[in-house]
Each structure stands twice: as structure tokens, then as C-alpha cells.
Design a protein around this motif. Structure first.
Motif, PDB file in Angstrom:
ATOM      1  N   ALA A  67      42.323  35.624  40.695  1.00 50.58           N
ATOM      2  CA  ALA A  67      42.892  36.029  41.983  1.00 50.58           C
ATOM      3  C   ALA A  67      42.122  37.198  42.583  1.00 50.58           C
ATOM      4  O   ALA A  67      41.818  37.205  43.783  1.00 50.58           O
ATOM      5  CB  ALA A  67      44.365  36.387  41.801  1.00 50.58           C
TER       6      ALA A  67
ATOM      7  N   ARG B 254      37.019  30.751  48.078  1.00 49.41           N
ATOM      8  CA  ARG B 254      38.186  31.631  47.993  1.00 49.41           C
ATOM      9  C   ARG B 254      39.457  30.794  47.813  1.00 49.41           C
ATOM     10  O   ARG B 254      40.321  31.122  47.003  1.00 49.41           O
ATOM     11  CB  ARG B 254      38.283  32.494  49.251  1.00 49.41           C
ATOM     12  N   GLN B 255      39.554  29.708  48.570  1.00 47.57           N
ATOM     13  CA  GLN B 255      40.710  28.826  48.466  1.00 47.57           C
ATOM     14  C   GLN B 255      40.802  28.188  47.079  1.00 47.57           C
ATOM     15  O   GLN B 255      41.879  28.121  46.473  1.00 47.57           O
ATOM     16  CB  GLN B 255      40.641  27.738  49.542  1.00 47.57           C
TER      17      GLN B 255
ATOM     18  N   ALA C 296      43.879  30.277  40.236  1.00 51.18           N
ATOM     19  CA  ALA C 296      44.693  31.425  39.829  1.00 51.18           C
ATOM     20  C   ALA C 296      46.167  31.037  39.769  1.00 51.18           C
ATOM     21  O   ALA C 296      46.887  31.394  38.826  1.00 51.18           O
ATOM     22  CB  ALA C 296      44.491  32.592  40.793  1.00 51.18           C
ATOM     23  N   GLY C 297      46.632  30.282  40.766  1.00 48.61           N
ATOM     24  CA  GLY C 297      48.024  29.838  40.779  1.00 48.61           C
ATOM     25  C   GLY C 297      48.332  28.883  39.652  1.00 48.61           C
ATOM     26  O   GLY C 297      49.377  28.983  38.992  1.00 48.61           O
TER      27      GLY C 297
ATOM     28  N   SER D 210      39.443  29.324  44.286  1.00 46.24           N
ATOM     29  CA  SER D 210      39.712  30.361  43.286  1.00 46.24           C
ATOM     30  C   SER D 210      41.202  30.712  43.249  1.00 46.24           C
ATOM     31  O   SER D 210      41.780  30.894  42.177  1.00 46.24           O
ATOM     32  CB  SER D 210      38.870  31.613  43.580  1.00 46.24           C
ATOM     33  N   LEU D 211      41.829  30.801  44.423  1.00 48.09           N
ATOM     34  CA  LEU D 211      43.262  31.087  44.469  1.00 48.09           C
ATOM     35  C   LEU D 211      44.071  29.910  43.921  1.00 48.09           C
ATOM     36  O   LEU D 211      45.119  30.110  43.293  1.00 48.09           O
ATOM     37  CB  LEU D 211      43.686  31.401  45.909  1.00 48.09           C
TER      38      LEU D 211
ATOM     39  N   ALA E 258      38.829  36.254  44.121  1.00 48.51           N
ATOM     40  CA  ALA E 258      38.914  35.553  45.409  1.00 48.51           C
ATOM     41  C   ALA E 258      38.717  36.502  46.583  1.00 48.51           C
ATOM     42  O   ALA E 258      38.282  36.084  47.660  1.00 48.51           O
ATOM     43  CB  ALA E 258      40.256  34.840  45.532  1.00 48.51           C
ATOM     44  N   PHE E 259      39.011  37.784  46.376  1.00 45.94           N
ATOM     45  CA  PHE E 259      38.895  38.758  47.462  1.00 45.94           C
ATOM     46  C   PHE E 259      37.648  39.634  47.311  1.00 45.94           C
ATOM     47  O   PHE E 259      37.458  40.585  48.065  1.00 45.94           O
ATOM     48  CB  PHE E 259      40.158  39.618  47.510  1.00 45.94           C
TER      49      PHE E 259
ATOM     50  N   PRO F 247      34.437  35.117  44.906  1.00 47.02           N
ATOM     51  CA  PRO F 247      35.210  34.058  44.234  1.00 47.02           C
ATOM     52  C   PRO F 247      34.482  33.538  43.004  1.00 47.02           C
ATOM     53  O   PRO F 247      33.297  33.199  43.077  1.00 47.02           O
ATOM     54  CB  PRO F 247      35.345  32.981  45.319  1.00 47.02           C
TER      55      PRO F 247
END
Length: 207
Positions: free
Chosen positions: A100, A132-133, A139-140, A135-136, A103-104, A107
Motif C-alpha cells: 500500500a 498504483r491501482q 494490498a487489499g 498495487s492497491l 502505491a504512493f 508502486p
């Protein structure tokens, strides 16, 4: 995206999850050491294969499992039991946090996508946005996996059955595998989706 390389980077987490359950509290430290050694081997292998540079996930595995091994070495029997019951969930949460945060910044999936994408597209906004999408997304999925492991650990810690609790296979294996499969499929869908681009330009992909 080089999916095989990414799965290889996640291998230490799978090794720890499997060996910690099989070896039990008496040898959970060995499980952490094995995962740490594997993560180090993967880190070196990937650095050599790609000609330099460390992948975020690989380095995170070395540090995390090194710390878990150290805790197991200096801890007592109660600490070892806690590592067996909650080590898998805790390590999954750490991995999700690393993904997460990346991602910022950069990524983590970019490091795998760059192996199959034209270097001219590496710094494009679309390439960064897709990674980024993705990677998130991972992470989820890993965070949900951690929740499943924690619930399994809670059930195991209060179970009196010698063979473990009935939800062990479901929570520690079926759910995590299903989440990984889902994440892989969604990754492909996001990477293959064609974003809108101005006329005369070529829209880059995430790999």
C-alpha cells in the motif's frame, strides 16, 4: 508484467505459512529462518537476473522474516505459540502495508512490469496510474488474507482438538488461494484494459 517473478517474490510468505503450521511452536523459528534465507536468495537472484536493483517485496521478506526469526530465538514458548497462531496473519499485514505504501511512492508492481514494457513508457502517467491501482489491489487482497489467517489463529488458539480447528484448511489455505487467484485475474484485466488516449498517441500498459 512478469508474473512469475512476482510470485517468486511472494514464495517466502508461502513457505513460512506452510512450514510454521507443519513444524509447530517448537520449530517456528526454523520456519522463519527458512523463509528469510529464501527471501535473501530471491533478492540476490532477481538482482543478478535484472542486472542490479532490489525489488521491494524481496527486501521486505528478508527484513520481516529475519525479525520474526530473531523474536523466535530470544522468545519463550509462549512467544513461539503466538508466532504459530498469528505469525502468518501478522506477516500478511506487513506485506499489505508495504504494498500500500509503495502505491504512493513507486508502486511495487512497476518493478515487475518494467521487465516487459518499453522503457519509453515507464514514466508515463498511465503506466504509473495502472501500477498504483494494481498495487492497491494486491494490498487489499493480502490484507484480507491476513484477516483470514488471524481468524484461523484465534480459532486454533482456543481449540482443544488435537487435529486443529475445522476451519483451518478453509481460512489458512482456501481463502488465501482464492484471493491470490482473484488478484491475478484482476491484475491481468487492469493491465490489458485500453485507457483512452489522445488521437495519434499510444496508450501504455502496466505490463
Amino acid at each position: 508484467m512478469n508474473a512469475k517473478s512476482m510470485i517468486l517474490g511472494l514464495a517466502p510468505w508461502f513457505v513460512f505459512a506452510w512450514s510454521a503450521e507443519r513444524l509447530g511452536a517448537d520449530h517456528v523459528t526454523l520456519a522463519a529462518i527458512a523463509a528469510c534465507v529464501l527471501a535473501l536468495a530471491v533478492t540476490v537472484y532477481e538482482a543478478v537476473r535484472t542486472g542490479g536493483g532490489w525489488k521491494i517485496i524481496d527486501v521486505a521478506g528478508v527484513v520481516l522474516f529475519g525479525v520474526i526469526a530473531l523474536i523466535g530465538i530470544v522468545g519463550d514458548a509462549q512467544v513461539d505459540e503466538a508466532l504459530v497462531f498469528f505469525g502468518r496473519g501478522g506477516s500478511a499485514f506487513v506485506l499489505a502495508a508495504v504494498m500500500a505504501v509503495s502505491a504512493f511512492t513507486v508502486p511495487f508492481t512497476e518493478q515487475y512490469a518494467r521487465e516487459t514494457v518499453d522503457p519509453a513508457l515507464w514514466h508515463s502517467p498511465v503506466f504509473r496510474a495502472k501500477n498504483r491501482q494494481i498495487s492497491l489491489l494486491w494490498a487489499g487482497a493480502i490484507a484480507l488474507m491476513g484477516c483470514s489467517h488471524i481468524v484461523a489463529g484465534l480459532l486454533a488458539s482456543t481449540s482443544t482438538a488435537s487435529g486443529g480447528h475445522p476451519g483451518n484448511i478453509l481460512l489458512n489455505w482456501v481463502v488465501p488461494i482464492a484471493l491470490i487467484v482473484f488478484a491475478v485475474k484482476r491484475t491481468r484485466a487492469i493491465a490489458d484494459a485500453a485507457p483512452s488516449a489522445p488521437a495519434g498517441t499510444t496508450a501504455p500498459t502496466a505490463g
